[in-house]
Design a protein around this motif. Structure first.
Motif, PDB file in Angstrom:
ATOM      1  N   ILE A   1      59.253  38.673  46.091  1.00  0.00           N
ATOM      2  CA  ILE A   1      60.153  38.582  44.936  1.00  0.00           C
ATOM      3  C   ILE A   1      59.522  39.166  43.676  1.00  0.00           C
ATOM      4  O   ILE A   1      60.143  39.182  42.612  1.00  0.00           O
ATOM      5  CB  ILE A   1      60.659  37.143  44.671  1.00  0.00           C
ATOM      6  CG1 ILE A   1      59.502  36.212  44.314  1.00  0.00           C
ATOM      7  CG2 ILE A   1      61.454  36.612  45.839  1.00  0.00           C
ATOM      8  CD1 ILE A   1      59.979  34.918  43.697  1.00  0.00           C
ATOM      9  N   GLY A   2      58.264  39.631  43.758  1.00  0.00           N
ATOM     10  CA  GLY A   2      57.703  40.383  42.641  1.00  0.00           C
ATOM     11  C   GLY A   2      56.477  39.778  41.977  1.00  0.00           C
ATOM     12  O   GLY A   2      55.906  40.380  41.074  1.00  0.00           O
ATOM     13  N   LEU A   3      56.073  38.559  42.384  1.00  0.00           N
ATOM     14  CA  LEU A   3      54.870  37.988  41.783  1.00  0.00           C
ATOM     15  C   LEU A   3      53.629  38.758  42.214  1.00  0.00           C
ATOM     16  O   LEU A   3      53.568  39.294  43.313  1.00  0.00           O
ATOM     17  CB  LEU A   3      54.705  36.515  42.186  1.00  0.00           C
ATOM     18  CG  LEU A   3      55.457  35.579  41.264  1.00  0.00           C
ATOM     19  CD1 LEU A   3      56.735  35.135  41.884  1.00  0.00           C
ATOM     20  CD2 LEU A   3      54.578  34.407  40.890  1.00  0.00           C
ATOM     21  N   LYS A   4      52.634  38.795  41.324  1.00  0.00           N
ATOM     22  CA  LYS A   4      51.394  39.496  41.612  1.00  0.00           C
ATOM     23  C   LYS A   4      50.271  38.480  41.865  1.00  0.00           C
ATOM     24  O   LYS A   4      50.163  37.498  41.132  1.00  0.00           O
ATOM     25  CB  LYS A   4      51.001  40.367  40.417  1.00  0.00           C
ATOM     26  CG  LYS A   4      52.001  41.477  40.102  1.00  0.00           C
ATOM     27  CD  LYS A   4      51.658  42.720  40.898  1.00  0.00           C
ATOM     28  CE  LYS A   4      52.370  43.957  40.406  1.00  0.00           C
ATOM     29  NZ  LYS A   4      53.822  43.919  40.663  1.00  0.00           N
ATOM     30  N   PHE A   5      49.443  38.751  42.859  1.00  0.00           N
ATOM     31  CA  PHE A   5      48.288  37.896  43.114  1.00  0.00           C
ATOM     32  C   PHE A   5      46.995  38.606  42.728  1.00  0.00           C
ATOM     33  O   PHE A   5      46.811  39.787  43.029  1.00  0.00           O
ATOM     34  CB  PHE A   5      48.220  37.501  44.591  1.00  0.00           C
ATOM     35  CG  PHE A   5      49.264  36.490  44.966  1.00  0.00           C
ATOM     36  CD1 PHE A   5      49.052  35.141  44.732  1.00  0.00           C
ATOM     37  CD2 PHE A   5      50.471  36.893  45.525  1.00  0.00           C
ATOM     38  CE1 PHE A   5      50.019  34.212  45.055  1.00  0.00           C
ATOM     39  CE2 PHE A   5      51.446  35.963  45.853  1.00  0.00           C
ATOM     40  CZ  PHE A   5      51.214  34.622  45.618  1.00  0.00           C
ATOM     41  N   SER A   6      46.109  37.855  42.068  1.00  0.00           N
ATOM     42  CA  SER A   6      44.774  38.356  41.744  1.00  0.00           C
ATOM     43  C   SER A   6      43.752  37.501  42.476  1.00  0.00           C
ATOM     44  O   SER A   6      43.927  36.291  42.589  1.00  0.00           O
ATOM     45  CB  SER A   6      44.456  38.183  40.258  1.00  0.00           C
ATOM     46  OG  SER A   6      45.421  38.758  39.454  1.00  0.00           O
ATOM     47  N   ILE A   7      42.678  38.129  42.921  1.00  0.00           N
ATOM     48  CA  ILE A   7      41.545  37.368  43.450  1.00  0.00           C
ATOM     49  C   ILE A   7      40.572  37.128  42.302  1.00  0.00           C
ATOM     50  O   ILE A   7      40.013  38.070  41.737  1.00  0.00           O
ATOM     51  CB  ILE A   7      40.845  38.116  44.604  1.00  0.00           C
ATOM     52  CG1 ILE A   7      41.815  38.378  45.767  1.00  0.00           C
ATOM     53  CG2 ILE A   7      39.638  37.308  45.085  1.00  0.00           C
ATOM     54  CD1 ILE A   7      42.381  37.131  46.414  1.00  0.00           C
ATOM     55  N   ASP A   8      40.413  35.848  41.942  1.00  0.00           N
ATOM     56  CA  ASP A   8      39.551  35.459  40.826  1.00  0.00           C
ATOM     57  C   ASP A   8      38.115  35.271  41.333  1.00  0.00           C
ATOM     58  O   ASP A   8      37.908  34.976  42.510  1.00  0.00           O
ATOM     59  CB  ASP A   8      40.079  34.135  40.264  1.00  0.00           C
ATOM     60  CG  ASP A   8      39.624  33.861  38.841  1.00  0.00           C
ATOM     61  OD1 ASP A   8      38.866  34.673  38.280  1.00  0.00           O
ATOM     62  OD2 ASP A   8      40.027  32.818  38.294  1.00  0.00           O
ATOM     63  N   ASP A   9      37.152  35.449  40.436  1.00  0.00           N
ATOM     64  CA  ASP A   9      35.737  35.205  40.759  1.00  0.00           C
ATOM     65  C   ASP A   9      35.330  35.969  42.018  1.00  0.00           C
ATOM     66  O   ASP A   9      34.565  35.455  42.849  1.00  0.00           O
ATOM     67  CB  ASP A   9      35.467  33.698  40.961  1.00  0.00           C
ATOM     68  CG  ASP A   9      35.903  32.866  39.769  1.00  0.00           C
ATOM     69  OD1 ASP A   9      36.050  33.426  38.671  1.00  0.00           O
ATOM     70  OD2 ASP A   9      36.098  31.647  39.941  1.00  0.00           O
ATOM     71  N   PHE A  10      35.827  37.194  42.148  1.00  0.00           N
ATOM     72  CA  PHE A  10      35.603  37.964  43.365  1.00  0.00           C
ATOM     73  C   PHE A  10      34.106  38.129  43.639  1.00  0.00           C
ATOM     74  O   PHE A  10      33.336  38.468  42.755  1.00  0.00           O
ATOM     75  CB  PHE A  10      36.248  39.347  43.270  1.00  0.00           C
ATOM     76  CG  PHE A  10      36.081  40.175  44.514  1.00  0.00           C
ATOM     77  CD1 PHE A  10      36.878  39.937  45.621  1.00  0.00           C
ATOM     78  CD2 PHE A  10      35.102  41.156  44.593  1.00  0.00           C
ATOM     79  CE1 PHE A  10      36.716  40.673  46.789  1.00  0.00           C
ATOM     80  CE2 PHE A  10      34.939  41.893  45.754  1.00  0.00           C
ATOM     81  CZ  PHE A  10      35.748  41.653  46.859  1.00  0.00           C
TER      82      PHE A  10
END
Ligand code: C2E
Ligand code: MG
Ligand code: MG
Ligand code: MG
Length: 279
Positions: A171-180
């Motif tokens: 539906i368009g949400l973006k995911f980020s990987i934090d503290d990679f």
């Protein structure tokens, strides 16, 4: 006992077990009331591209308690996570972030907000409903909300989790990987899951470009992430040397004290005015 819990002497992990147990229980009781008593707020840390344009903000939770004073998220988020209180608190964060996005849209400030989603929230089947209803309430496009998750959330990647992430991504949400780079997960999730962005952990950004190991690690991370067609964000950028190194090596987005600390909503708006008129 309570008098000891002022801002300066407050210690969550004291060597004395008794005191630790008491403070922990108190912390939990206080935390339980924090949403209703309106003690929580969001601060916003600007994210700029390498040309200096404001391209987003990370929402960071602040807790101001009458007895404890201002409590650091690194102290209360783990407690909220262990007790499950992160679910109502996290819901408040998502709703507040959407309310803020709507206010920004009205002012013509058209940038996304990233919110941190803890492992327990990510497992919660109601997360999807909370996110969708909060966006809908304000008529916001889902791409304005970025969800920051950590590698450790993905370790026990159950099928249910993958399909829930996929639904939100669809539906368009973006995911980020934090503290990679700090988690225990394998890298294969980067191709299996709908990840849009990777945030290089602050511990790798420290002492760039002088620390040869961090230099090598950051260069490799950037080239790998770019190779996968994803966006790279560096967090904890607090010097011009770091910024120049990251820019020269292809990092897309910069977040850190060099540009700005996390700001109250009012201060963020002032910052945004300066940075949108400057560019
Ligand atoms: P994070 O998501 O990795 O957030 C970045 C942290 O780095 C923030 O700390 C920010 O203030 C700090 N930071 C940013 N730039 C610099 C810099 O240049 N130098 C230094 N030394 N620090 C910098 P903060 O706000 O204390 O938050 C700590 C952690 O608490 C966050 O790490 C995140 O894991 C968690 N957290 C904060 N808000 C929320 C929330 O709403 N929900 C959940 N689940 N976790 C949250
Ligand atoms: Mg974060
Ligand atoms: Mg981080
Ligand atoms: Mg962190």
């Amino acid at each position: 006992q309570e008098a000891k819990l002022d801002r300066n002497t407050y210690r969550f992990y004291t060597p004395a077990m008794h005191e630790r147990a008491v403070t922990r229980i108190q912390m939990i009781n206080y935390l339980r009331q924090a949403v209703d008593r309106r003690e929580l707020s969001l601060h916003f840390q600007p994210q700029l591209d390498v040309s200096g344009k404001l391209v987003g903000a990370e929402a960071l939770l602040r807790w101001q308690h009458p007895v404890l004073g201002s409590v650091n998220p690194d102290e209360f988020i783990p407690v909220a996570e262990e007790t499950g209180l992160i679910i109502p608190i996290g819901t408040w964060v998502i709703r507040k972030a959407c309310e803020t996005l709507a206010a920004w849209q009205k002012r013509g400030l058209n940038i996304p907000v990233s919110v941190n989603i803890s492992p327990r929230q990510l497992k919660d089947v109601k997360l999807q409903r909370t996110v969708i209803s909060s966006l809908r309430e304000h008529g916001l496009h889902p791409s304005l909300l970025h969800l920051e998750i950590t590698e450790n959330s993905l370790v026990e990647n159950k099928e249910g989790l993958i399909s829930r992430l996929q639904n939100l991504s669809d539906i368009g949400l973006k995911f980020s990987i934090d503290d990679f780079g700090t988690g225990y997960s394998s890298l294969s999730y980067l191709k299996r899951l709908p990840i849009a962005e990777v945030k290089i952990d602050r511990s790798f950004v420290i002492d760039l470009p002088f620390d040869t190991q961090n230099t090598a690690l950051v260069q490799s991370i950037i080239s790998m992430v770019r190779g996968l067609g994803l966006m790279v964000v560096a967090e904890g950028v607090d010097s011009l040397e770091q910024l120049n190194f990251l820019r020269q090596n292809g990092c897309h987005i910069i977040q850190g004290f060099y540009h700005s600390e996390p700001l109250s909503h009012d201060h963020f708006l002032t910052f945004a005015e300066d940075y949108t008129s400057a560019s």
